[in-house]
Design an enzyme around this catalytic site. Sequence first.
Site, PDB file in Angstrom:
ATOM      1  N   TYR A  12       0.828  -1.208   0.000  1.00 25.90           N
ATOM      2  CA  TYR A  12       0.000   0.000   0.000  1.00 25.90           C
ATOM      3  C   TYR A  12       0.860   1.254   0.000  1.00 25.90           C
ATOM      4  CZ  TYR A  12       0.811   0.914   5.010  1.00 25.90           C
ATOM      5  OH  TYR A  12       1.382   1.201   6.212  1.00 25.90           O
ATOM      6  N   ARG A  31       8.390   4.092  -4.215  1.00 29.97           N
ATOM      7  CA  ARG A  31       8.365   3.147  -3.091  1.00 29.97           C
ATOM      8  C   ARG A  31       7.325   2.059  -3.344  1.00 29.97           C
ATOM      9  NH1 ARG A  31       7.401   5.563   2.834  1.00 29.97           N
ATOM     10  NH2 ARG A  31       5.288   5.814   2.009  1.00 29.97           N
ATOM     11  N   ARG A  81      -8.422 -20.952  -0.691  1.00 33.45           N
ATOM     12  CA  ARG A  81      -7.478 -20.371   0.265  1.00 33.45           C
ATOM     13  C   ARG A  81      -6.322 -21.338   0.483  1.00 33.45           C
ATOM     14  NH1 ARG A  81      -5.318 -21.084   4.869  1.00 33.45           N
ATOM     15  NH2 ARG A  81      -4.563 -19.322   6.092  1.00 33.45           N
ATOM     16  N   HIS A  83      -1.748 -21.238   0.938  1.00 33.36           N
ATOM     17  CA  HIS A  83      -0.639 -20.303   1.129  1.00 33.36           C
ATOM     18  C   HIS A  83       0.040 -19.960  -0.185  1.00 33.36           C
ATOM     19  CE1 HIS A  83       0.022 -20.748   5.747  1.00 33.36           C
ATOM     20  NE2 HIS A  83      -1.252 -20.661   5.425  1.00 33.36           N
ATOM     21  N   LYS A 127       6.364  -1.852   2.360  1.00 28.17           N
ATOM     22  CA  LYS A 127       5.108  -1.292   2.877  1.00 28.17           C
ATOM     23  C   LYS A 127       3.974  -2.276   2.621  1.00 28.17           C
ATOM     24  CE  LYS A 127       3.069   3.374   3.130  1.00 28.17           C
ATOM     25  NZ  LYS A 127       3.078   3.512   4.579  1.00 28.17           N
ATOM     26  N   GLU A 159      11.995   2.755  14.577  1.00 26.00           N
ATOM     27  CA  GLU A 159      11.013   3.736  14.091  1.00 26.00           C
ATOM     28  C   GLU A 159       9.774   3.647  14.954  1.00 26.00           C
ATOM     29  OE1 GLU A 159       9.650   2.778  10.120  1.00 26.00           O
ATOM     30  OE2 GLU A 159       9.574   0.633  10.566  1.00 26.00           O
ATOM     31  N   LEU A 183      10.818   1.558   7.613  1.00 27.71           N
ATOM     32  CA  LEU A 183      10.228   1.978   6.347  1.00 27.71           C
ATOM     33  C   LEU A 183      10.914   3.287   5.940  1.00 27.71           C
ATOM     34  CD1 LEU A 183       7.748   1.231   4.436  1.00 27.71           C
ATOM     35  CD2 LEU A 183       6.788   3.321   5.385  1.00 27.71           C
TER      36      LEU A 183
HETATM   37  N1  PMP Z   1       7.341   3.841   9.351  1.00 29.56           N
HETATM   38  C1  PMP Z   1       6.207   3.112   9.331  1.00 29.56           C
HETATM   39  C2  PMP Z   1       6.210   1.764   9.954  1.00 29.56           C
HETATM   40  C3  PMP Z   1       5.039   3.621   8.747  1.00 29.56           C
HETATM   41  O1  PMP Z   1       3.921   2.882   8.704  1.00 29.56           O
HETATM   42  C4  PMP Z   1       5.060   4.941   8.204  1.00 29.56           C
HETATM   43  C5  PMP Z   1       3.819   5.550   7.615  1.00 29.56           C
HETATM   44  N2  PMP Z   1       3.249   4.771   6.655  1.00 29.56           N
HETATM   45  C6  PMP Z   1       6.263   5.658   8.244  1.00 29.56           C
HETATM   46  C7  PMP Z   1       7.389   5.080   8.824  1.00 29.56           C
HETATM   47  C8  PMP Z   1       6.355   7.051   7.657  1.00 29.56           C
HETATM   48  O2  PMP Z   1       6.333   6.988   6.258  1.00 29.56           O
HETATM   49  P1  PMP Z   1       5.848   8.228   5.388  1.00 29.56           P
HETATM   50  O3  PMP Z   1       6.597   9.409   5.859  1.00 29.56           O
HETATM   51  O4  PMP Z   1       6.185   7.860   3.994  1.00 29.56           O
HETATM   52  O5  PMP Z   1       4.375   8.373   5.623  1.00 29.56           O
END
Ligand code: PMP
Length: 265
Positions: A12, A31, A81, A83, A127, A159, A183
């Site tokens: 996403y 991304r 369904r 895997h 993501k 993070e 991310l």
């Molecule tokens: N880390 C994670 C785990 C996230 O889910 C997000 C937001 N989607 C971010 C960092 C920040 O990413 P962005 O600045 O691209 O929204």
Amino acid sequence: MDRGFLFGDGIYEVFPVYNNFIFGLDSHLNRLQKGLDTINIQNPHSKDEWVKLINKIILINKDSDNQAIYLQISRGCDEDRKHTHAKLIPTVYIQSSNIRPSSKDHLLNGRAALCRDDIRWSKCNTKATSLLANTMYAQEAKENGAEETILCRNGVITEGSSSNVFIVKNNYIYTHPKGTLILPGITREFIIECAKQCEIQLHEESFSEEELFNADEVWVSSSTREVIPITSINGKQIKDGLVGPVWSLIYDQYQILKTSSDNLL
Ligand code: PMP
């Protein structure tokens, strides 16, 4: 039978839109492509097609000043369904919601955060729609009146559950380097740009849990929340418990960047 529903088998993106202008469009689309490549889903649209689709949704909701466009591509529907999967036709889902980033006045009160062990998988740079750990951390934060849960892996801060984390120490900014443990946030990139423009040194270097608690300032960043000052973690004040001056500079610079037309990252 959609594998997005059954397994969270999808990728996403979230595109912030200010006054009908998509902020960081190229970075978000790049991304998205990387995520699809990682889990081997063929991108169903070209960049131009995505831009047309996203703009169509923006126009339908044009009465809302600021929008977040959520876009999800799942692997598609299978017959059963299981895997493993056959070659499927990806399912595309797009929605718009209003975003109302908090005002500076509001943010000057500071926000609370929790700090917890990072138990997620080690492809955090993807993501993926399977976000069970992240949603559990977010829920715990909400139930504790906190903005975010900050994650710590082997003593190192990675993070937030849905954000990147920054600290300030002696006027230097630090954030975890890119790689598989975080991310690569687009807002993170914009903040790096803001720091350059403000001539404040920013190091993409990891820092420990201890350094987090002893920082002068802590912030979290994301596309929908921008940059938020954290003034307490696990009930402990960060420094004097007040929002710091470096945050204020970066916040102001970010507001300029997000409304300027030459911000194409
Ligand atoms: N880390 C994670 C785990 C996230 O889910 C997000 C937001 N989607 C971010 C960092 C920040 O990413 P962005 O600045 O691209 O929204």
